[in-house]
Write a protein that holds these residues in place. Sequence first.
Motif, mmCIF file in Angstrom:
data_model
loop_
_atom_site.group_PDB
_atom_site.id
_atom_site.type_symbol
_atom_site.label_atom_id
_atom_site.label_comp_id
_atom_site.label_asym_id
_atom_site.label_seq_id
_atom_site.Cartn_x
_atom_site.Cartn_y
_atom_site.Cartn_z
ATOM 1 N N HIS A 1 6.660 7.761 -1.322
ATOM 2 C CA HIS A 1 7.304 7.788 -0.006
ATOM 3 C C HIS A 1 7.236 6.432 0.699
ATOM 4 O O HIS A 1 7.562 6.341 1.879
ATOM 5 C CB HIS A 1 6.663 8.867 0.867
ATOM 6 N N THR A 2 6.786 5.415 -0.010
ATOM 7 C CA THR A 2 6.696 4.074 0.565
ATOM 8 C C THR A 2 7.528 3.098 -0.263
ATOM 9 O O THR A 2 8.112 3.466 -1.279
ATOM 10 C CB THR A 2 5.237 3.586 0.594
ATOM 11 N N LEU A 3 7.542 1.856 0.168
ATOM 12 C CA LEU A 3 8.306 0.824 -0.527
ATOM 13 C C LEU A 3 7.477 0.060 -1.547
ATOM 14 O O LEU A 3 8.000 -0.842 -2.211
ATOM 15 C CB LEU A 3 8.898 -0.157 0.500
ATOM 16 N N TYR A 4 6.206 0.404 -1.703
ATOM 17 C CA TYR A 4 5.360 -0.307 -2.655
ATOM 18 C C TYR A 4 5.878 -0.174 -4.082
ATOM 19 O O TYR A 4 5.656 -1.050 -4.922
ATOM 20 C CB TYR A 4 3.923 0.206 -2.579
ATOM 21 N N GLN A 5 6.577 0.902 -4.373
ATOM 22 C CA GLN A 5 7.067 1.143 -5.725
ATOM 23 C C GLN A 5 8.131 0.131 -6.158
ATOM 24 O O GLN A 5 8.433 0.009 -7.339
ATOM 25 C CB GLN A 5 7.653 2.548 -5.809
ATOM 26 N N TYR A 6 8.692 -0.614 -5.195
ATOM 27 C CA TYR A 6 9.787 -1.523 -5.523
ATOM 28 C C TYR A 6 9.317 -2.929 -5.891
ATOM 29 O O TYR A 6 10.153 -3.806 -6.151
ATOM 30 C CB TYR A 6 10.762 -1.619 -4.334
ATOM 31 N N ALA A 7 8.023 -3.164 -5.908
ATOM 32 C CA ALA A 7 7.512 -4.510 -6.188
ATOM 33 C C ALA A 7 6.687 -4.524 -7.465
ATOM 34 O O ALA A 7 5.914 -3.600 -7.735
ATOM 35 C CB ALA A 7 6.654 -5.015 -5.028
ATOM 36 N N ASP A 8 6.844 -5.582 -8.245
ATOM 37 C CA ASP A 8 5.996 -5.818 -9.419
ATOM 38 C C ASP A 8 4.764 -6.593 -8.961
ATOM 39 O O ASP A 8 4.672 -7.811 -9.147
ATOM 40 C CB ASP A 8 6.768 -6.589 -10.491
ATOM 41 N N SER A 9 3.835 -5.879 -8.372
ATOM 42 C CA SER A 9 2.674 -6.517 -7.755
ATOM 43 C C SER A 9 1.408 -6.203 -8.534
ATOM 44 O O SER A 9 1.394 -5.360 -9.435
ATOM 45 C CB SER A 9 2.505 -5.993 -6.322
ATOM 46 N N TRP A 10 0.314 -6.876 -8.163
ATOM 47 C CA TRP A 10 -0.968 -6.535 -8.773
ATOM 48 C C TRP A 10 -1.468 -5.190 -8.259
ATOM 49 O O TRP A 10 -2.362 -4.585 -8.855
ATOM 50 C CB TRP A 10 -2.001 -7.639 -8.564
ATOM 51 N N TYR A 11 -0.878 -4.687 -7.161
ATOM 52 C CA TYR A 11 -1.206 -3.334 -6.715
ATOM 53 C C TYR A 11 -0.914 -2.317 -7.812
ATOM 54 O O TYR A 11 -1.567 -1.265 -7.892
ATOM 55 C CB TYR A 11 -0.373 -2.944 -5.493
ATOM 56 N N VAL A 12 0.109 -2.578 -8.633
ATOM 57 C CA VAL A 12 0.493 -1.660 -9.708
ATOM 58 C C VAL A 12 0.165 -2.230 -11.084
ATOM 59 O O VAL A 12 0.554 -1.671 -12.101
ATOM 60 C CB VAL A 12 1.995 -1.299 -9.631
ATOM 61 N N GLY A 13 -0.552 -3.367 -11.128
ATOM 62 C CA GLY A 13 -0.963 -3.961 -12.397
ATOM 63 C C GLY A 13 0.115 -4.734 -13.110
ATOM 64 O O GLY A 13 -0.042 -5.078 -14.287
#
Length: 545
Positions: free
Chosen positions: A489-501
């Motif tokens: 439900h947030t926009l974090y899913q749209y970034a290739d970040s270290w948050y998602v490895g």
Amino acid sequence: MASTASSAQPVDHDVVVIGAGFTGMYALHTLRDLDVVCFEAGDGVGGTWYWNRYPGARVDIESMQYSYSFDDDLQQEWRWPEYFSPQADLEAYANHVADRFGLRERIRFSTRVDGLRFDEATDRWHVSVAGGAPVTARSVIAATGALNARNVPDFPGFERYQGEWHHTSAWPRDGVDFTGKRVGVIGTGSTGIQSIPVIAAAADHLTVFQRTPAYTLPAFNRPLDEAHEQDWKTNYRQRRAEMRTNTAASYRTSEVNHGSVFDHTPEQQREILEQAWSMRNGLLFLTTFTDTMTSLEANEVVAEFIRQKIRETVTDPVVAERLSPRTYPVGSKRICMDTGYYETFNRPNVELVDLRETPIVAFTEHGIRTADRDHDLDVVVLATGFDGVTGSFLRLDVTGVDGITLREKWQHRATNYLGLMVAGFPNLFMIHGPGSPGVLSQMISSGEWQVEWVTRLIRELRERGISRIDTTPEAEQGWGAEMDEMAEHTLYQYADSWYVGANIPGKPRQFMIYIGGFDRYTSRCEQVAQDGYEGFVLTPARASV
């Protein structure tokens, strides 16, 4: 602890703490009446602020709240010179705390833990330390830090490079002299953004190798005003209490709720954002509107405002465009705070290389070869970040029940329950682990709370004669499903970040941080405890143990 051969009789402790950063030190203090030992790989305390001594290293949380809350005398006596403290002041604070509370005598410095193995027959962890005697403990608290396992990418030909190189998280204590040198910095995340302006002021020429442009906001750092300091010290008790019920475990002194972006005309949007930009607290900028992190359309309004600021600051329009992020929503990667970052690219001795246009082909003996030319460099700085959240735990080489390793358990997903425990690894407690609020919270405050919850549990287990606590695969699955649902439900899913490895090749992609808010997280953990530790399995001590 004696430095004897590994075949010696193990020294048994109630608790082993791994890491002497802020959470590790607080665990030592909280459990001071038990037999506790702490192993620290460095030769000093401070964790992040011991290892990260790179030029410009500075915290992005206001100093008055980025500190311990457990002792009011400590809060009143310590003085912070600046609003956003540099590394040296934070390390000095950590040393002061270690001395004031007598923590050093229980810390084994320059001692890296290189193995953990759970013995099911005795319900003890066997702790292997490099060059040290074997150790056992009933419980282990892994306070290893979310950003500790440095990432050095596998650059082709890196071993051929004959010049000087440093990773920002392993900086020489005596510093690096850039005077008159040709310097290359790879990476424009937080460490790159902080170090680049300082390096540029000293180097003969600086080449910045940018992989992905970052959104960064001005820190507006300045000497700490005495009236501001006194206001905090007078109101510490109230504000600390508010922080414990806040979504980010922080006190937001200047937060103003303007509702949705689309409640306002474009002219009003810009006026509100201009006011927020100059509020002198950059991280609160993303809270200006309520839908910045839930609506792509709203996010784009804020992102374009920042890109316009870049265009207004950087005189070369081509460079300004290369510095302007367009491939991910603002805030979906860690927002950065800087001191003169964009202005640095107006200097005649600074060059920006966009690695998306001209990628690194290989290192050479004299520097870096990109797709279009060679860059001769005397010094290379790797601001390439970390194997975030999970990397520091995996580096411990942990083996749990039935011989399963943590690396095997996490091969496809970093499973956990409450961000504190992993099924099959009893009596091992993780602080700021995957599934906890971690880096999306004020980490000293959230770390204090996690330590208190864990140490209270350890005491309760001792009093009840419980030798083993573990969680269940079902509890892990439920927590993972809740984590995924919130992230969707947030926009974090749209970034290739270290948050998602995404910065580590082969690492399973998942959003690793509890995004429901620190307040909701603590309520869940407390409810679990009140319900008799639902989701955990408690095993009484056996007569033979």
